[in-house]
Design a protein around this motif. Structure first.
Motif, mmCIF file in Angstrom:
data_model
loop_
_atom_site.group_PDB
_atom_site.id
_atom_site.type_symbol
_atom_site.label_atom_id
_atom_site.label_comp_id
_atom_site.label_asym_id
_atom_site.label_seq_id
_atom_site.Cartn_x
_atom_site.Cartn_y
_atom_site.Cartn_z
ATOM 1 N N GLN A 46 0.839 -1.211 0.000
ATOM 2 C CA GLN A 46 0.000 0.000 0.000
ATOM 3 C C GLN A 46 0.865 1.249 0.000
ATOM 4 O O GLN A 46 0.618 2.185 -0.746
ATOM 5 C CB GLN A 46 -0.861 0.035 1.260
ATOM 6 C CG GLN A 46 -2.288 -0.417 1.044
ATOM 7 C CD GLN A 46 -2.924 -0.782 2.374
ATOM 8 O OE1 GLN A 46 -2.589 -0.220 3.422
ATOM 9 N NE2 GLN A 46 -3.832 -1.738 2.345
ATOM 10 N N GLU A 47 1.912 1.193 0.838
ATOM 11 C CA GLU A 47 2.794 2.356 0.959
ATOM 12 C C GLU A 47 3.377 2.766 -0.378
ATOM 13 O O GLU A 47 3.523 3.938 -0.668
ATOM 14 C CB GLU A 47 3.948 2.054 1.927
ATOM 15 C CG GLU A 47 3.605 2.343 3.372
ATOM 16 C CD GLU A 47 4.607 1.708 4.328
ATOM 17 O OE1 GLU A 47 4.234 1.494 5.495
ATOM 18 O OE2 GLU A 47 5.753 1.389 3.890
ATOM 19 N N PHE A 48 3.743 1.768 -1.189
ATOM 20 C CA PHE A 48 4.298 2.210 -2.467
ATOM 21 C C PHE A 48 3.362 1.999 -3.653
ATOM 22 O O PHE A 48 3.766 1.862 -4.791
ATOM 23 C CB PHE A 48 5.742 1.753 -2.712
ATOM 24 C CG PHE A 48 6.059 0.306 -2.533
ATOM 25 C CD1 PHE A 48 6.424 -0.198 -1.302
ATOM 26 C CD2 PHE A 48 6.069 -0.534 -3.632
ATOM 27 C CE1 PHE A 48 6.774 -1.526 -1.165
ATOM 28 C CE2 PHE A 48 6.425 -1.862 -3.495
ATOM 29 C CZ PHE A 48 6.770 -2.359 -2.244
ATOM 30 N N GLY A 49 2.083 1.991 -3.330
ATOM 31 C CA GLY A 49 1.061 2.151 -4.361
ATOM 32 C C GLY A 49 0.866 0.990 -5.326
ATOM 33 O O GLY A 49 0.452 1.195 -6.466
ATOM 34 N N LEU A 50 1.134 -0.236 -4.875
ATOM 35 C CA LEU A 50 0.858 -1.365 -5.763
ATOM 36 C C LEU A 50 -0.656 -1.546 -5.881
ATOM 37 O O LEU A 50 -1.399 -1.266 -4.942
ATOM 38 C CB LEU A 50 1.465 -2.656 -5.213
ATOM 39 C CG LEU A 50 2.980 -2.794 -5.196
ATOM 40 C CD1 LEU A 50 3.374 -4.185 -4.718
ATOM 41 C CD2 LEU A 50 3.567 -2.550 -6.588
ATOM 42 N N GLU A 51 -1.093 -2.022 -7.033
ATOM 43 C CA GLU A 51 -2.525 -2.304 -7.213
ATOM 44 C C GLU A 51 -2.747 -3.806 -7.174
ATOM 45 O O GLU A 51 -2.082 -4.555 -7.915
ATOM 46 C CB GLU A 51 -2.982 -1.776 -8.570
ATOM 47 C CG GLU A 51 -3.223 -0.298 -8.601
ATOM 48 C CD GLU A 51 -3.793 0.088 -9.958
ATOM 49 O OE1 GLU A 51 -4.986 -0.125 -10.192
ATOM 50 O OE2 GLU A 51 -2.997 0.561 -10.775
ATOM 51 N N TYR A 52 -3.693 -4.229 -6.355
ATOM 52 C CA TYR A 52 -3.947 -5.669 -6.183
ATOM 53 C C TYR A 52 -5.327 -5.867 -5.582
ATOM 54 O O TYR A 52 -5.935 -4.935 -5.069
ATOM 55 C CB TYR A 52 -2.885 -6.287 -5.254
ATOM 56 C CG TYR A 52 -2.793 -5.567 -3.935
ATOM 57 C CD1 TYR A 52 -3.637 -5.874 -2.876
ATOM 58 C CD2 TYR A 52 -1.893 -4.511 -3.764
ATOM 59 C CE1 TYR A 52 -3.589 -5.172 -1.686
ATOM 60 C CE2 TYR A 52 -1.828 -3.808 -2.569
ATOM 61 C CZ TYR A 52 -2.677 -4.139 -1.544
ATOM 62 O OH TYR A 52 -2.638 -3.442 -0.371
ATOM 63 N N PHE B 214 -0.081 -8.629 -8.023
ATOM 64 C CA PHE B 214 -0.208 -7.187 -8.245
ATOM 65 C C PHE B 214 0.008 -6.809 -9.709
ATOM 66 O O PHE B 214 0.653 -7.510 -10.472
ATOM 67 C CB PHE B 214 0.733 -6.408 -7.308
ATOM 68 C CG PHE B 214 2.208 -6.645 -7.553
ATOM 69 C CD1 PHE B 214 2.851 -7.704 -6.935
ATOM 70 C CD2 PHE B 214 2.939 -5.806 -8.377
ATOM 71 C CE1 PHE B 214 4.214 -7.923 -7.149
ATOM 72 C CE2 PHE B 214 4.309 -6.014 -8.595
ATOM 73 C CZ PHE B 214 4.938 -7.075 -7.982
ATOM 74 N N LYS B 215 -0.546 -5.645 -10.031
ATOM 75 C CA LYS B 215 -0.514 -5.128 -11.402
ATOM 76 C C LYS B 215 0.855 -4.538 -11.709
ATOM 77 O O LYS B 215 1.452 -3.902 -10.840
ATOM 78 C CB LYS B 215 -1.532 -3.981 -11.485
ATOM 79 C CG LYS B 215 -2.585 -4.172 -12.529
ATOM 80 C CD LYS B 215 -3.418 -2.910 -12.644
ATOM 81 C CE LYS B 215 -4.723 -3.266 -13.307
ATOM 82 N NZ LYS B 215 -5.711 -2.249 -13.262
ATOM 83 N N VAL B 216 1.303 -4.734 -12.924
ATOM 84 C CA VAL B 216 2.531 -4.042 -13.350
ATOM 85 C C VAL B 216 2.245 -3.316 -14.653
ATOM 86 O O VAL B 216 1.349 -3.706 -15.410
ATOM 87 C CB VAL B 216 3.721 -5.023 -13.550
ATOM 88 C CG1 VAL B 216 4.158 -5.616 -12.233
ATOM 89 C CG2 VAL B 216 3.396 -6.125 -14.561
ATOM 90 N N SER B 217 3.035 -2.256 -14.894
ATOM 91 C CA SER B 217 2.849 -1.603 -16.193
ATOM 92 C C SER B 217 3.822 -2.284 -17.151
ATOM 93 O O SER B 217 4.928 -2.651 -16.785
ATOM 94 C CB SER B 217 3.128 -0.107 -16.080
ATOM 95 O OG SER B 217 4.398 0.085 -15.519
ATOM 96 N N GLY B 218 3.384 -2.493 -18.365
ATOM 97 C CA GLY B 218 4.253 -3.145 -19.347
ATOM 98 C C GLY B 218 4.159 -4.656 -19.252
ATOM 99 O O GLY B 218 3.247 -5.209 -18.645
ATOM 100 N N ASN B 219 5.166 -5.298 -19.843
ATOM 101 C CA ASN B 219 5.141 -6.756 -19.977
ATOM 102 C C ASN B 219 5.571 -7.433 -18.663
ATOM 103 O O ASN B 219 6.638 -7.146 -18.125
ATOM 104 C CB ASN B 219 6.101 -7.114 -21.123
ATOM 105 C CG ASN B 219 6.166 -8.594 -21.365
ATOM 106 O OD1 ASN B 219 6.579 -9.357 -20.498
ATOM 107 N ND2 ASN B 219 5.747 -8.991 -22.541
#
Ligand code: GLU
Length: 376
Positions: A300-306, A317-322
């Motif tokens: 949460q602190e570093f804004g991961l999306e899950y 968790f979500k990542v941008s890109g591949n």
């Protein structure tokens, strides 16, 4: 083409092997790959295997599993999970993996379809392909907490649908299906006479909410229940899993498959598993809960999306890109090993297994944060 030509090796095991190789070369790798409890198998369980060896229990047994173990499992399921199967309805297999493969093999014929919900565990599709049947993947949505909707399920049902496969708590998301979702799935299966294979291997590892079994919701002749001691009792290497079904025909088929494919499972492991049925694992669950809370706080602190994991020991968790590139770069630059979502039919995500120590979680998450700050 032969089915093995179109399946890949198990990605989770492959990346875990790579991480372990790097570790053995002295590299300071944080291994967040394989879903394997880091606790030792409880000593009382190990002692029972030693005792079995010393007593000379080293020969073939009933290929369904020794009666004492099936009795112990039957009692354990009833008392702990409210799931009622008699010893004669249970077949002990080499881990949940073989139990699942026997379950698929016992019902599927060529070109039958198996509905499954992605993100999904790496071995489901290959196992179904090996039986010459056809996996039909329903892509669930992040916005829906990776839970399938009734419309999504119905739009993938055909007259060839033979099985609906359910895995709750889920690997790789840690999500738990609520009663409404499980009831919807059961109604669809019950109305159309579709088998349900329910992989409940993470049912003990629940931190938030309650695990609900498909036992009692799916018509008893349609349900093949699968469970194992690997995750619940830190017994991954012992290979003790089992199927249970009230469908006598299917049970007979599973017994035949078990007898021809591997005879009984390792004999001392069966004696150990009897002890597992009477071993309190709540200390492991408490520790996993602490680790989950820590990893979520950091994420949460570093804004991961899950989607918040309520069970199992994974953060997806979500990542941008591949995602494959993400995992490769994270490993080469920060020595943190993770599994790309593509391995679970959900590109754009990455799985972390938090079945590792608090210190390693802190250090691994710190490195992921650094990696994200510099890269993305
Ligand atoms: N089920 C675990 C995982 O997903 C163990 C590895 C495997 O069998 O795939 O990591």
């Amino acid at each position: 083409m032969h089915p093995t030509d179109i399946i890949a090796p198990s990605k989770t095991l492959e990346i875990d092997a790579l991480a372990k190789k790097l570790l053995s070369e002295g590299k300071d790798v944080i291994n967040f790959t394989v879903g394997e409890p880091d606790f030792p198998t409880p000593k009382n369980i190990v002692d029972k295997a030693i005792e079995a060896l010393q007593k000379g229990y080293t020969k073939y047994t009933d290929s369904n599993g020794i009666p004492q173990l099936r009795e112990a499992i039957s009692k354990y399921l009833k008392e702990k999970k409210n799931v009622e199967y008699t010893p004669d309805e249970i077949v002990v297999s080499n881990g949940g993996k073989q139990a699942l493969f026997s379950a698929f093999s016992s019902v599927l014929c060529e070109n039958d379809e198996v509905l499954m919900f992605s993100p999904l565990w790496v071995s489901y599709i290959p196992q179904v392909i090996l039986t010459r049947a056809k996996p039909v993947v329903v892509q669930t949505k992040f916005e829906n907490g990776f839970v399938p909707t009734k419309e999504e399920i119905l739009s993938h049902i055909t007259d060839k649908t033979k099985v609906i496969l359910v895995n709750s708590p889920n690997n790789p998301t840690g999500g738990i299906y609520d009663r409404e979702t499980l009831t919807t799935i059961s109604q669809i299966a019950n109305e159309r006479n579709i088998f349900v294979i329910s992989d409940e291997v993470y049912d003990d590892l629940v931190y938030d909410g309650k695990h609900i079994s498909l036992y009692g919701l799916v018509k008893e002749e349609l349900l093949i229940y699968v469970n194992a001691f690997s995750k619940s009792h830190a017994m991954t290497g012992w290979r003790v899993g089992y199927t249970a079904t009230k469908n006598k025909e299917i049970k007979k088929r599973i017994s035949k498959i078990q007898s021809h494919v591997s005879s009984n499972i390792n004999t001392p492991a069966q004696y150990a598993a009897i002890e597992a049925c009477n071993t309190d694992n709540s200390y492991m669950i408490q520790e996993f809960r602490k680790r989950r809370d820590l990893i979520l706080k950091m994420a949460q602190e570093f804004g991961l999306e899950y989607v918040e994991p309520k069970g199992a020991f994974y953060l997806f968790f979500k990542v941008s890109g591949n995602d494959e590139e993400f995992c490769k770069e994270l490993l080469s630059e920060k020595l943190v090993a993770t599994v790309p979502g593509s391995a679970f039919e959900m590109p754009g995500f990455v799985r972390i297994s938090f079945a590792t120590s608090i210190e390693k979680i802190e250090e691994g998450m710190r490195r992921i944060r650094e990696f994200l700050e510099h890269k993305h």
